[in-house]
Design a protein around this motif. Structure first.
Motif, PDB file in Angstrom:
ATOM      1  N   GLU A 290      -0.569  34.276  24.759  1.00  0.00           N
ATOM      2  CA  GLU A 290      -1.413  33.142  24.344  1.00  0.00           C
ATOM      3  C   GLU A 290      -1.369  32.902  22.840  1.00  0.00           C
ATOM      4  O   GLU A 290      -2.038  32.018  22.336  1.00  0.00           O
ATOM      5  CB  GLU A 290      -2.847  33.378  24.807  1.00  0.00           C
ATOM      6  N   GLY A 291      -0.606  33.724  22.124  1.00  0.00           N
ATOM      7  CA  GLY A 291      -0.430  33.480  20.692  1.00  0.00           C
ATOM      8  C   GLY A 291      -1.037  34.522  19.767  1.00  0.00           C
ATOM      9  O   GLY A 291      -0.873  34.446  18.554  1.00  0.00           O
ATOM     10  N   GLU A 292      -1.763  35.490  20.310  1.00  0.00           N
ATOM     11  CA  GLU A 292      -2.332  36.558  19.470  1.00  0.00           C
ATOM     12  C   GLU A 292      -1.216  37.485  18.998  1.00  0.00           C
ATOM     13  O   GLU A 292      -0.230  37.678  19.688  1.00  0.00           O
ATOM     14  CB  GLU A 292      -3.332  37.392  20.278  1.00  0.00           C
ATOM     15  N   ARG A 293      -1.384  38.047  17.815  1.00  0.00           N
ATOM     16  CA  ARG A 293      -0.476  39.094  17.332  1.00  0.00           C
ATOM     17  C   ARG A 293      -1.121  40.427  17.648  1.00  0.00           C
ATOM     18  O   ARG A 293      -2.224  40.704  17.197  1.00  0.00           O
ATOM     19  CB  ARG A 293      -0.322  38.969  15.811  1.00  0.00           C
ATOM     20  N   VAL A 294      -0.441  41.247  18.416  1.00  0.00           N
ATOM     21  CA  VAL A 294      -0.962  42.561  18.787  1.00  0.00           C
ATOM     22  C   VAL A 294      -0.086  43.612  18.116  1.00  0.00           C
ATOM     23  O   VAL A 294       1.096  43.732  18.413  1.00  0.00           O
ATOM     24  CB  VAL A 294      -0.964  42.754  20.319  1.00  0.00           C
TER      25      VAL A 294
ATOM     26  N   LEU B 212       3.549  43.164  19.263  1.00  0.00           N
ATOM     27  CA  LEU B 212       3.738  42.430  20.506  1.00  0.00           C
ATOM     28  C   LEU B 212       3.415  40.967  20.228  1.00  0.00           C
ATOM     29  O   LEU B 212       2.403  40.654  19.610  1.00  0.00           O
ATOM     30  CB  LEU B 212       2.785  42.993  21.563  1.00  0.00           C
ATOM     31  N   GLY B 213       4.314  40.090  20.647  1.00  0.00           N
ATOM     32  CA  GLY B 213       4.094  38.669  20.413  1.00  0.00           C
ATOM     33  C   GLY B 213       4.727  37.831  21.512  1.00  0.00           C
ATOM     34  O   GLY B 213       5.493  38.321  22.333  1.00  0.00           O
ATOM     35  N   ALA B 214       4.400  36.552  21.512  1.00  0.00           N
ATOM     36  CA  ALA B 214       4.938  35.630  22.512  1.00  0.00           C
ATOM     37  C   ALA B 214       6.406  35.358  22.240  1.00  0.00           C
ATOM     38  O   ALA B 214       6.863  35.379  21.095  1.00  0.00           O
ATOM     39  CB  ALA B 214       4.154  34.328  22.485  1.00  0.00           C
TER      40      ALA B 214
END
Length: 97
Positions: free
Chosen positions: A23-27, A39-41
Motif C-alpha cells: 500500500e506504499g508504506e516503507r517497512v 520492504l517496499g511495493a
C-alpha cells in the motif's frame, strides 16, 4: 511513512507488513536496532516505447522532423500497367560507375 520493525516481530506478522508495503508504506526490518533490509511495493514496469528517451536521443544526435522527405504523391494509386511495363535496361544494370 516509514516503519521500523524488529526482525522477530516481522517474522511473526510478515503478511501484515507485506500488505502495508504493497500500500506504499516503507517497512525497514532491523536486527538489534540496525537496519537489515527494506520492504517496499514493486513499481509497475512501463510497457510500450519510451518516447521521452527517444526524444532525448534524437535531440543529442541532431535529428529533426520525422526522418526524411516523402513525395506528395506517395499514396496515389499506381497506373494499371505498372506491373506489366518492363523496366529500362539501366534499371537492371545498376548504378553507373
Amino acid at each position: 511513512m516509514t516503519i521500523h520493525v524488529p526482525i522477530k516481530q516481522f517474522k511473526n506478522r510478515v503478511s501484515e507488513y507485506g500488505r502495508m508495503a504493497a500500500e506504499g508504506e516503507r517497512v525497514i526490518v532491523t536486527n538489534r536496532g540496525k537496519p537489515q533490509f527494506e520492504l517496499g511495493a514493486v513499481k509497475p514496469e512501463k510497457s510500450g516505447p519510451n518516447y521521452e528517451a527517444l526524444r532525448k536521443w534524437r535531440e543529442e544526435k541532431g535529428y529533426t522532423g520525422m526522418g526524411g522527405w516523402v513525395s506528395p504523391d506517395f499514396d496515389d494509386p499506381l497506373p494499371e500497367d505498372f506491373l506489366i511495363t518492363p523496366q529500362p535496361p539501366e534499371f537492371w544494370d545498376g548504378p553507373k560507375k
